[in-house]
Design a protein around this motif. Structure first.
Motif, PDB file in Angstrom:
ATOM      1  N   SER A 119       0.760  -1.184  -0.009  1.00 34.89           N
ATOM      2  CA  SER A 119      -0.181  -0.038  -0.024  1.00 34.89           C
ATOM      3  C   SER A 119       0.895   1.146  -0.085  1.00 34.89           C
ATOM      4  CB  SER A 119      -0.949   0.043   1.391  1.00 34.89           C
ATOM      5  OG  SER A 119      -1.724   1.192   1.209  1.00 34.89           O
ATOM      6  N   ALA A 120       0.781   2.039  -1.017  1.00 33.30           N
ATOM      7  CA  ALA A 120       1.738   3.127  -1.407  1.00 33.30           C
ATOM      8  C   ALA A 120       3.252   2.733  -0.910  1.00 33.30           C
ATOM      9  CB  ALA A 120       1.347   4.208  -0.497  1.00 33.30           C
ATOM     10  N   THR A 121       3.766   1.673  -1.393  1.00 41.13           N
ATOM     11  CA  THR A 121       5.226   1.155  -1.151  1.00 41.13           C
ATOM     12  C   THR A 121       5.676   0.350  -1.947  1.00 41.13           C
ATOM     13  OG1 THR A 121       6.763   0.557   0.860  1.00 41.13           O
ATOM     14  CG2 THR A 121       4.543  -0.848   0.412  1.00 41.13           C
ATOM     15  N   LYS A 122       7.071   0.331  -2.460  1.00 40.76           N
ATOM     16  CA  LYS A 122       7.538  -0.410  -3.316  1.00 40.76           C
ATOM     17  C   LYS A 122       8.389  -1.217  -2.542  1.00 40.76           C
ATOM     18  CE  LYS A 122       9.402  -0.444  -7.802  1.00 40.76           C
ATOM     19  NZ  LYS A 122       8.758  -0.427  -9.035  1.00 40.76           N
ATOM     20  N   TYR A 123       8.630  -2.614  -2.916  1.00 38.97           N
ATOM     21  CA  TYR A 123       9.429  -3.473  -2.150  1.00 38.97           C
ATOM     22  C   TYR A 123      10.769  -3.482  -2.885  1.00 38.97           C
ATOM     23  CZ  TYR A 123       5.077  -5.227  -0.001  1.00 38.97           C
ATOM     24  OH  TYR A 123       3.832  -5.245   0.809  1.00 38.97           O
ATOM     25  N   VAL A 124      11.901  -3.302  -2.223  1.00 35.97           N
ATOM     26  CA  VAL A 124      13.205  -3.253  -2.674  1.00 35.97           C
ATOM     27  C   VAL A 124      14.195  -4.238  -1.906  1.00 35.97           C
ATOM     28  CG1 VAL A 124      12.904  -1.172  -3.563  1.00 35.97           C
ATOM     29  CG2 VAL A 124      13.910  -1.187  -1.211  1.00 35.97           C
ATOM     30  N   TYR A 125      15.293  -4.671  -2.436  1.00 35.75           N
ATOM     31  CA  TYR A 125      16.228  -5.581  -1.945  1.00 35.75           C
ATOM     32  C   TYR A 125      17.700  -5.043  -1.943  1.00 35.75           C
ATOM     33  CZ  TYR A 125      12.006  -7.888  -3.547  1.00 35.75           C
ATOM     34  OH  TYR A 125      10.704  -8.403  -3.668  1.00 35.75           O
ATOM     35  N   ASN A 126      18.413  -5.054  -0.723  1.00 36.41           N
ATOM     36  CA  ASN A 126      19.687  -4.835  -0.679  1.00 36.41           C
ATOM     37  C   ASN A 126      20.577  -6.076  -1.059  1.00 36.41           C
ATOM     38  OD1 ASN A 126      19.073  -2.181   0.277  1.00 36.41           O
ATOM     39  ND2 ASN A 126      19.371  -2.747   2.409  1.00 36.41           N
ATOM     40  N   VAL A 127      21.154  -5.907  -2.388  1.00 35.86           N
ATOM     41  CA  VAL A 127      21.711  -7.261  -2.864  1.00 35.86           C
ATOM     42  C   VAL A 127      22.577  -7.778  -1.934  1.00 35.86           C
ATOM     43  CG1 VAL A 127      22.813  -8.362  -4.699  1.00 35.86           C
ATOM     44  CG2 VAL A 127      20.798  -7.003  -5.077  1.00 35.86           C
ATOM     45  N   GLU A 128      23.442  -6.656  -1.284  1.00 40.13           N
ATOM     46  CA  GLU A 128      24.734  -6.939  -0.178  1.00 40.13           C
ATOM     47  C   GLU A 128      24.218  -7.803   0.812  1.00 40.13           C
ATOM     48  OE1 GLU A 128      26.430  -3.523   0.793  1.00 40.13           O
ATOM     49  OE2 GLU A 128      25.141  -2.989   2.071  1.00 40.13           O
ATOM     50  N   ASP A 129      23.101  -7.871   1.053  1.00 39.78           N
ATOM     51  CA  ASP A 129      22.642  -8.552   2.438  1.00 39.78           C
ATOM     52  C   ASP A 129      22.280  -9.921   1.935  1.00 39.78           C
ATOM     53  OD1 ASP A 129      22.501  -6.108   3.852  1.00 39.78           O
ATOM     54  OD2 ASP A 129      20.433  -5.995   3.558  1.00 39.78           O
ATOM     55  N   THR A 130      22.568 -10.503   0.888  1.00 46.07           N
ATOM     56  CA  THR A 130      22.277 -11.772   0.329  1.00 46.07           C
ATOM     57  C   THR A 130      23.011 -12.991   0.998  1.00 46.07           C
ATOM     58  OG1 THR A 130      21.654 -11.117  -1.788  1.00 46.07           O
ATOM     59  CG2 THR A 130      22.230 -13.418  -1.542  1.00 46.07           C
ATOM     60  N   ASP A 131      24.334 -12.730   1.131  1.00 48.74           N
ATOM     61  CA  ASP A 131      25.205 -13.712   1.984  1.00 48.74           C
ATOM     62  C   ASP A 131      25.179 -13.770   3.375  1.00 48.74           C
ATOM     63  OD1 ASP A 131      26.278 -14.604  -0.586  1.00 48.74           O
ATOM     64  OD2 ASP A 131      28.127 -12.957  -0.557  1.00 48.74           O
ATOM     65  N   ASN A 132      24.751 -12.536   3.914  1.00 50.89           N
ATOM     66  CA  ASN A 132      24.569 -12.713   5.440  1.00 50.89           C
ATOM     67  C   ASN A 132      23.203 -13.123   5.947  1.00 50.89           C
ATOM     68  OD1 ASN A 132      27.021 -11.637   5.453  1.00 50.89           O
ATOM     69  ND2 ASN A 132      26.171  -9.492   5.067  1.00 50.89           N
ATOM     70  N   SER A 133      22.484 -13.563   4.884  1.00 54.08           N
ATOM     71  CA  SER A 133      21.100 -14.065   5.444  1.00 54.08           C
ATOM     72  C   SER A 133      20.745 -15.510   5.088  1.00 54.08           C
ATOM     73  CB  SER A 133      19.817 -13.253   4.823  1.00 54.08           C
ATOM     74  OG  SER A 133      20.107 -11.828   5.066  1.00 54.08           O
ATOM     75  N   PRO A 134      20.284 -16.255   5.749  1.00 56.52           N
ATOM     76  CA  PRO A 134      20.009 -17.824   5.473  1.00 56.52           C
ATOM     77  C   PRO A 134      18.968 -17.675   4.706  1.00 56.52           C
ATOM     78  CG  PRO A 134      19.024 -17.376   7.719  1.00 56.52           C
ATOM     79  CD  PRO A 134      19.758 -16.169   7.280  1.00 56.52           C
ATOM     80  N   PRO A 135      18.949 -18.896   3.590  1.00 57.50           N
ATOM     81  CA  PRO A 135      17.551 -19.036   2.654  1.00 57.50           C
ATOM     82  C   PRO A 135      16.362 -19.172   3.436  1.00 57.50           C
ATOM     83  CG  PRO A 135      19.452 -20.330   2.229  1.00 57.50           C
ATOM     84  CD  PRO A 135      19.822 -19.736   3.289  1.00 57.50           C
ATOM     85  N   THR A 136      15.110 -18.497   3.168  1.00 56.53           N
ATOM     86  CA  THR A 136      13.767 -18.606   3.679  1.00 56.53           C
ATOM     87  C   THR A 136      13.156 -19.985   3.047  1.00 56.53           C
ATOM     88  OG1 THR A 136      13.082 -16.871   2.156  1.00 56.53           O
ATOM     89  CG2 THR A 136      13.729 -16.329   4.474  1.00 56.53           C
ATOM     90  N   SER A 137      11.962 -20.011   3.294  1.00 57.81           N
ATOM     91  CA  SER A 137      11.168 -21.203   2.906  1.00 57.81           C
ATOM     92  C   SER A 137      10.858 -21.020   1.439  1.00 57.81           C
ATOM     93  CB  SER A 137       9.876 -21.295   3.648  1.00 57.81           C
ATOM     94  OG  SER A 137       8.983 -22.205   3.183  1.00 57.81           O
ATOM     95  N   GLY A 138      11.159 -21.956   0.526  1.00 50.61           N
ATOM     96  CA  GLY A 138      10.678 -21.752  -0.681  1.00 50.61           C
ATOM     97  C   GLY A 138      12.003 -21.513  -1.700  1.00 50.61           C
ATOM     98  N   VAL A 139      13.162 -21.233  -0.983  1.00 48.26           N
ATOM     99  CA  VAL A 139      14.510 -20.784  -1.699  1.00 48.26           C
ATOM    100  C   VAL A 139      15.430 -22.037  -1.659  1.00 48.26           C
ATOM    101  CG1 VAL A 139      16.248 -19.281  -1.535  1.00 48.26           C
ATOM    102  CG2 VAL A 139      14.035 -18.457  -0.844  1.00 48.26           C
ATOM    103  N   SER A 140      15.936 -22.567  -2.936  1.00 47.29           N
ATOM    104  CA  SER A 140      16.858 -23.338  -2.990  1.00 47.29           C
ATOM    105  C   SER A 140      17.915 -22.693  -3.672  1.00 47.29           C
ATOM    106  CB  SER A 140      16.369 -24.504  -3.877  1.00 47.29           C
ATOM    107  OG  SER A 140      15.977 -24.017  -5.213  1.00 47.29           O
TER     108      SER A 140
END
Length: 373
Positions: free
Chosen positions: A333-354
């Protein structure tokens, strides 16, 4: 090796694969992605529904390398860009590719997160207003300053596309700007002259649009309509307040796929209806894409244009699934979802991610499509 996301058609899983850094062709720019942005079209269009691919198109980052014919950009430049929909090396990746004509420099005061909200939405809005509806652009709005009013109704004005449509309409001097919105009514108030809440029901929306137009000295029917939603009944609703004798409507999705009654929906003979498909800036509207990408950079630099509100989804590329599912579930709602790519290696995969070290399937035969007219 660098990674990219392959989105499964069901939007219930993504695959993160290893991918070599792309090598730019003649007019291409390879961008080290700092932030990628999501759009509803990343999962919504029918052509996506049987094709696993990297569907991200909004890029913000640093130029890594350029093709031999690129002269306006060099490695190290801060840029935002629109990746060509349906082609390889999308924005859900550590390195993405865009043509130079839909890439633009971003000023130092604009963050990568802010910049990632702009390319798809702003270029779609510009295409709708200026290429398709032929409204006066901000640099050529002198006639409106003399008192000649041009009204516009924007359905879905707090979506990213609708909001940029309202911002550009304001810069062009259009009046009145009537925005149809829902939960984000407060944000809508900052964008337009009149806000109408669609949750009051279609009949109330129609009556309020006609009431506002008559109050402002018009016939009660809208001459220009920008439908930034184009599904779930908005196509049918806008038809009720659109001038059947000379009105013009721009939609962001094709009615042939998204009308409630796809087989029988049609506009009256006196209406000009256009599906404003932003992939056309990579095919038939390349010059428009070039001019408006440069102009967006200028409008951002001098503060006339502001980015869209955004929410950073945690997890870097691992968060793409979450963002797309939130879009599909209508949570934005009145917002855009964005992703900081540099955070990828520091985060564990979530459900549905292989994860996989192998490239995904061969190119899809629809990889160079424009949205159907």
């Amino acid at each position: 090796m660098p990674k990219q996301v392959i989105v499964q058609p069901s939007i219930d899983a993504i695959e993160i694969i290893d991918t070599p850094i792309p090598v730019p062709k003649d007019n291409e720019i390879v961008i080290k992605v700092a932030v990628a942005g999501s759009n509803p079209k990343d999962w919504k269009h029918p052509l996506w529904k049987n094709w696993a691919h990297n569907s991200g198109d909004d890029i913000a980052g640093i130029v890594h390398s350029v093709g031999k014919d690129v002269f306006e950009f060099k490695p190290g430049d801060r840029v935002a860009a629109l990746h060509p929909a349906g082609k390889k090396n999308g924005s859900y990746a550590e390195y993405s590719v865009a043509p130079d004509w839909t890439t633009f420099h971003i000023p130092q005061h604009v963050t990568f997160q802010e910049a990632a909200t702009i390319p798809t939405a702003a270029l779609t809005a510009a295409l709708a207003l200026y290429a398709d509806m032929k409204l006066p652009p901000p640099h050529d709005a002198a006639d409106l300053a003399t008192g000649n009013k041009i009204p516009i109704v924007i359905y879905g004005v707090t979506s990213a596309v609708g909001a940029f449509g309202a911002k550009l309409a304001r810069l062009s001097g259009l009046y009145p700007i009537i925005g149809i919105a829902g939960r984000a009514g407060d944000y809508a108030q900052t964008l337009v002259d009149y806000v109408i809440d669609y949750r009051q029901g279609e009949d109330v929306v129609i009556a309020r649009v006609e009431e506002v137009l008559k109050k402002e000295g018009f016939s009660g029917k809208a001459s220009h309509v920008f439908d930034a939603i184009s599904e779930g009944g908005t196509l049918e609703a806008t038809l009720r307040f659109l001038d059947a004798n000379g009105g013009i409507v721009s939609t962001v999705l094709p009615p042939s796929h998204f009308a409630m009654d796809k087989e029988n929906f049609k506009y009256p003979p006196g209406v000009t209806a256009i599906n404003s498909a932003v992939p056309l800036v990579h095919s038939t509207h390349k010059d428009f894409g070039y001019l408006w990408s440069r102009y967006l950079g200028r409008l951002l630099a001098d503060g006339r244009l502001k980015p869209h509100p955004f929410e950073v989804i945690s997890g870097g590329l691992h968060g793409v699934l979450t963002g797309l599912q939130k879009l599909k579930d209508g949570k934005a709602s009145a917002t855009k979802y964005v992703y900081n790519v540099e955070d990828t290696d520091n985060s564990p995969p979530t459900s549905g991610v292989s994860s996989s070290g192998q490239p995904h399937s061969k190119p899809h035969p629809l990889a160079t499509f424009p949205f159907p007219q």
